[in-house]
Write a protein that holds these residues in place. Structure first.
Motif, mmCIF file in Angstrom:
data_model
loop_
_atom_site.group_PDB
_atom_site.id
_atom_site.type_symbol
_atom_site.label_atom_id
_atom_site.label_comp_id
_atom_site.label_asym_id
_atom_site.label_seq_id
_atom_site.Cartn_x
_atom_site.Cartn_y
_atom_site.Cartn_z
ATOM 1 N N PHE A 80 99.899 18.948 94.022
ATOM 2 C CA PHE A 80 100.105 20.021 93.050
ATOM 3 C C PHE A 80 100.837 19.490 91.810
ATOM 4 O O PHE A 80 101.547 18.489 91.867
ATOM 5 C CB PHE A 80 100.947 21.147 93.664
ATOM 6 N N ALA A 87 100.110 27.021 93.995
ATOM 7 C CA ALA A 87 100.130 26.213 95.221
ATOM 8 C C ALA A 87 100.593 27.032 96.420
ATOM 9 O O ALA A 87 100.079 26.875 97.532
ATOM 10 C CB ALA A 87 101.047 25.009 95.030
ATOM 11 N N VAL A 89 98.252 26.769 99.844
ATOM 12 C CA VAL A 89 98.607 26.013 101.048
ATOM 13 C C VAL A 89 99.916 26.512 101.645
ATOM 14 O O VAL A 89 100.997 26.168 101.170
ATOM 15 C CB VAL A 89 98.707 24.500 100.767
ATOM 16 N N ASP A 146 103.938 19.376 105.134
ATOM 17 C CA ASP A 146 104.416 19.838 103.826
ATOM 18 C C ASP A 146 103.437 20.897 103.358
ATOM 19 O O ASP A 146 102.260 20.836 103.693
ATOM 20 C CB ASP A 146 104.425 18.698 102.797
ATOM 21 N N THR A 147 103.918 21.832 102.560
ATOM 22 C CA THR A 147 103.055 22.939 102.132
ATOM 23 C C THR A 147 103.186 23.226 100.638
ATOM 24 O O THR A 147 104.137 22.781 99.983
ATOM 25 C CB THR A 147 103.438 24.244 102.865
ATOM 26 N N GLY A 148 102.246 24.011 100.153
ATOM 27 C CA GLY A 148 102.306 24.496 98.789
ATOM 28 C C GLY A 148 103.447 25.474 98.572
ATOM 29 O O GLY A 148 104.036 25.510 97.493
ATOM 30 N N THR A 149 103.767 26.264 99.604
ATOM 31 C CA THR A 149 104.911 27.169 99.452
ATOM 32 C C THR A 149 106.194 26.371 99.274
ATOM 33 O O THR A 149 107.044 26.723 98.463
ATOM 34 C CB THR A 149 105.032 28.127 100.665
ATOM 35 N N ASP A 150 106.332 25.279 100.007
ATOM 36 C CA ASP A 150 107.490 24.410 99.809
ATOM 37 C C ASP A 150 107.492 23.834 98.392
ATOM 38 O O ASP A 150 108.534 23.793 97.722
ATOM 39 C CB ASP A 150 107.464 23.226 100.793
ATOM 40 N N ALA A 151 106.332 23.348 97.972
ATOM 41 C CA ALA A 151 106.243 22.759 96.636
ATOM 42 C C ALA A 151 106.608 23.797 95.576
ATOM 43 O O ALA A 151 107.380 23.520 94.644
ATOM 44 C CB ALA A 151 104.829 22.215 96.388
ATOM 45 N N ALA A 152 106.053 25.002 95.735
ATOM 46 C CA ALA A 152 106.322 26.056 94.753
ATOM 47 C C ALA A 152 107.793 26.459 94.763
ATOM 48 O O ALA A 152 108.359 26.819 93.734
ATOM 49 C CB ALA A 152 105.426 27.264 95.040
ATOM 50 N N ALA A 153 108.425 26.374 95.947
ATOM 51 C CA ALA A 153 109.836 26.747 96.048
ATOM 52 C C ALA A 153 110.748 25.642 95.525
ATOM 53 O O ALA A 153 111.964 25.825 95.435
ATOM 54 C CB ALA A 153 110.177 27.068 97.507
ATOM 55 N N VAL A 192 111.512 22.707 96.846
ATOM 56 C CA VAL A 192 112.407 22.096 97.835
ATOM 57 C C VAL A 192 111.954 20.710 98.289
ATOM 58 O O VAL A 192 112.512 20.154 99.228
ATOM 59 C CB VAL A 192 112.546 23.004 99.086
ATOM 60 N N GLY A 227 104.017 17.866 93.580
ATOM 61 C CA GLY A 227 104.255 18.453 94.884
ATOM 62 C C GLY A 227 103.113 18.074 95.790
ATOM 63 O O GLY A 227 102.046 17.673 95.320
ATOM 64 N N SER A 276 109.122 23.075 105.551
ATOM 65 C CA SER A 276 108.229 22.324 106.438
ATOM 66 C C SER A 276 108.939 21.196 107.165
ATOM 67 O O SER A 276 108.423 20.654 108.138
ATOM 68 C CB SER A 276 107.061 21.744 105.642
#
Lengths: 321, 321, 321, 321
Positions: A121, A132, A136, B81-88, B90, B98, D138
């Protein structure tokens, strides 16, 4: 020239230049695979001449490259039933039949693999401009999961053996950034069969895997490596290739070409170009054959295991010449 | 006629008639894949006409057919790893990049798959006469692991849509034993493009998967099913095909055609003929296309994931017409 | 004296001297756990004085000691659902509830663990004289699976801090073989609370884990180490202890005390004595407390995760003083 | 009275009444485990009288309750090495030693387990008021991972056999909501040893597992069940218990007591009270013993497997009377 101090600016600039967002509609999930049409596939069939086939996959086993980086392990393959059990007569089946069965646990990107469009991303935004966090989640990639391209990755491949064309004894050193000039020089040297165009799957051999095979894995996965220069973003976009794969763990040159960076070319190629990246492919046997007969293109089927919602997937690519 | 009371005798008799032991030397590990030569592969390229590609794989996910039979589960796909993590924000990566990564745990035979030559034994003996206990231990198949055919399973495929030719509304009922007569009748009805010969990969559609898709998995994996009759052993041997795959979990008819038996045709086909069996393939979309254009053969690449020492392997077969 | 050239003879001789076969009947599955009776357990309760509890477990995570030896990996812990997903509102639950869930894949002996009685065999024979091939198949240990002792491993533990008593700065070097003399000297030095008797769980601290914690894992798992000498077999048998655990990966000294050997003391202790061995325990915090108050025994519950048919099992042992 | 149409309001109201946020400081990670002090533990030692021990764990294997709900499978236990291999002499070890090793893959909450404090959130907020997205990513639970209580869960347990006290033939039906009145009535009926107070671990037996054992798993995991009423939130808070466990999959009554709800008591108990919930415990053998001798409290060690960052963890709880 790359301003080594500003990867964020460089990514933003390249993203603006190379974006394919909206090119195939707002709902698109296949990115550059859209270039690989039935026509392209039909034409590529002519590249099957001798009928010789090559697997471009590494073996999936515990002796693989992973050393735990980002919780990536090598595959753990265990048996549910064995021949020793069958021979010992403890399986309880009738009429002398015996069987063996097995199980695997592995990261989807532990060995030869495709990066899906949900793998990377840019500032929280995925391919085609989607958030993102909506693409995902812990349930996987609900939009661009690798299963969306399960049926299409078959067509013409072109091997660019940059290691052989530019390197010493067929190999590029770690940190060697392959630029557009290097790619062009390789194509020119290899001749007409190496021409790259719309819908092609480009295979870039650096010789990094050959070195790992000779010297041991070491930091093959996650460490320094030759690879594509960040500056090739324009070429990757302009050529309208369907996909590109290398014999390295991370596709682009490592260390990256900025002072503090992590895989900046991924950040342009996947979410903005919508490009499929193959990593850890084994191109050596095919390269030897191409060098021998002077023909650098072939038919390739590289069908990812269609794990629903996967952001990457293992693959056994098979080339036929 | 089958003597329902004597599966062991029937297996022994068929094994004697159909054995390929020694045919390709004492060291052979590829069995009937030896029939799929470069020449066959080169000739098959002509079958790529329109360039349309079809994935013959089911999706690999938790909504699959497995219900725990012999410790087989559906794939468990989880995210590292996830997109929600990337978006957050962290993930701690520089310049706004991300990423998402994933992991899978699954039986190698949980979905669309090849049986390798180490999957089934006859009285403790594996393909080519080797002792099963020396071939497949807890470390896997040290001799005929699926990686030994990683590069060769590409060539001509012929779809025999027995469900459409013989069944009602395109489907055969559970317990329907497909005999050589049914196969011949299907070929005759489908016409010249359905001729089966040396080195071909035969795809037999029963319609069982279409039913599961309509009615739910139920006992699709491990339960009753249409499938090949035990009596087809001679045909499988005589035709010199390279491999055969079906849209059922277990290739042969269930219940088996003996009073007390478990997959007796496997016991002949794998250790004695050296034949590769594909199971749980999704042939419906290809079948519809073949029915529409009347062409029943195609190019097929069905490259198993090369897990070292695996006795079976997941595969995403891709057909091109 | 050990004849370094004849491990097989030494094992046979020790096995003859120390065998408990038949001691608790032909059907016994608990071995030395039979020494840990309700009476012993009731008496041990008096060792709980201050109520302070100590976990003797290492953490289970990717930063563990495993380096792939015999396909042992560190645990792979992944999330099925996360707080980032919950916060992003993508979970679809009502009334604002959100959740996280997780999954693990790991060897049962990757970290703090008990060896079960099915873990080691002597010439194909398991505990109590049973044929190994009938006890442990691919389906697991059908007789002495770790679940058979799920309810009993609670009682008196005695910490023998040999590292502190004999070593330099509390640690023994790799290759240091702890003999009966060392054990006796440690007990004598530690005083009355360190007396070892029937039904006790003996904890032997070498300081090896403290070193790994300071210097990095290195070869902690599978490499050289201090540990019990092969010559302690008699002491292990004679004392009638219920179990013994160490802070090393493999319980006994490495390299082993023979020219060509692999864990010969295991070969006596498990199949012949029927003794439970604990490995990779973290004894440092408890040891510091014992050194401070001079009391070396305590209440211990060390209940293995009851995986049916497991030949070893992870455990979080909790000591209370 | 519960307003069935407003779970969100009811949760908010109960959360306000029962919150322990800040009670042990802003940095607290142990919640109600703070009630289980060394003093409580020391006093509880007196409950060990006969020395008889009971495992309160179900077995971990493929025959468990999971049916795939939320990607939860039963444990998959496979062998890395077996006795059949050892007996066949294919392991390659010296002096006749042979071995077996095993691997597991499982959800951490597939069987007998503790919910950690990072398991449930209320409107994106975790225990002690922390943002869920910063606590559980994650990578796991970075703050309240189960390892933070690895050393403390040992002390007094009180068994409340509500099934026996209130139910028919020792069992409550699905949908039976256990209220404070039922808990009080059970305590009164069981007598002085059943008194519940600060720092206790309360075990509530409904008889649901006994029914599953008799009738088959069915929907034991994820389906209807007896369990705690939402209205017990005040009792759970006021009694200052350290933890509570049941013999059901989900602790609270199912269907929940609102028209459209999912585990609303969890939403109060975990993030607001900071309470540890145990699920799928096997209380039947202990209950029979307590009914026989009339003593309903005991020593309990319930030490979770300390998987770093886990939001739940398998446990083999061992009670001693």
């Amino acid at each position: 020239m790359i301003d080594r101090s500003d990867p964020e600016g460089a990514v933003a600039e390249a993203a603006r230049r190379c974006s394919n967002w909206g090119r195939w509609g707002a709902g698109d999930v296949r990115g550059t695979m859209n270039f690989l049409t039935d026509d392209k596939r039909a034409a590529a069939a002519a590249l099957i001449r001798r009928g010789r086939s090559f697997s471009l996959s590494q073996r999936f086993d515990m002796d693989g490259p992973q050393r735990g980086w980002r919780r990536r392990t090598n595959p753990v393959h265990t048996m549910l039933d064995t021949g020793t059990d069958a021979a010992a007569g403890v399986q309880g089946f009738p009429h002398g039949i015996g069987g063996a069965d097995d199980v695997i646990a592995m990261p989807l990107q532990c060995s030869t693999q495709w990066d899906g469009l949900g793998h990377i991303f840019d500032h929280g935004v995925a391919w085609n401009g989607r958030p993102a966090g909506e693409v995902v989640t812990s349930l996987g990639d609900a939009v661009t999961g690798i299963e969306t391209v399960a049926d299409v990755i078959a067509g013409r491949a072109v091997l660019l053996d940059v290691g052989r064309a530019i390197g010493e004894r067929g190999e590029l050193p770690d940190g060697f950034a392959i630029t557009e000039q290097h790619l062009r020089a390789t194509i020119e040297r290899q001749g007409a069969s190496a021409a790259v165009g719309r819908g092609d799957i480009v295979l870039v051999r650096t010789g990094r895997l050959a070195r790992a095979r000779r010297e041991g894995w070491g930091d093959y996965a996650g460490g320094d490596s030759p690879g594509l220069s960040f500056t090739t973003a324009g070429w990757l976009h302009r050529t309208e290739i369907a996909a590109i794969a290398t014999d390295t763990w991370g596709f682009e040159v490592r260390p990256n070409e900025f002072d503090d960076a992590f895989q900046p070319l991924h950040q342009v190629a996947i979410p903005h170009i919508g490009l499929f990246l193959g990593e850890m492919w084994d191109l050596d046997e095919l390269a030897a054959d191409c060098a021998a007969d002077g023909v650098w293109d072939c038919w390739l089927t590289a069908a990812p295991l269609p794990v629903t919602g996967a952001v990457g997937a293992p693959v056994n690519p098979v080339a036929v010449k």
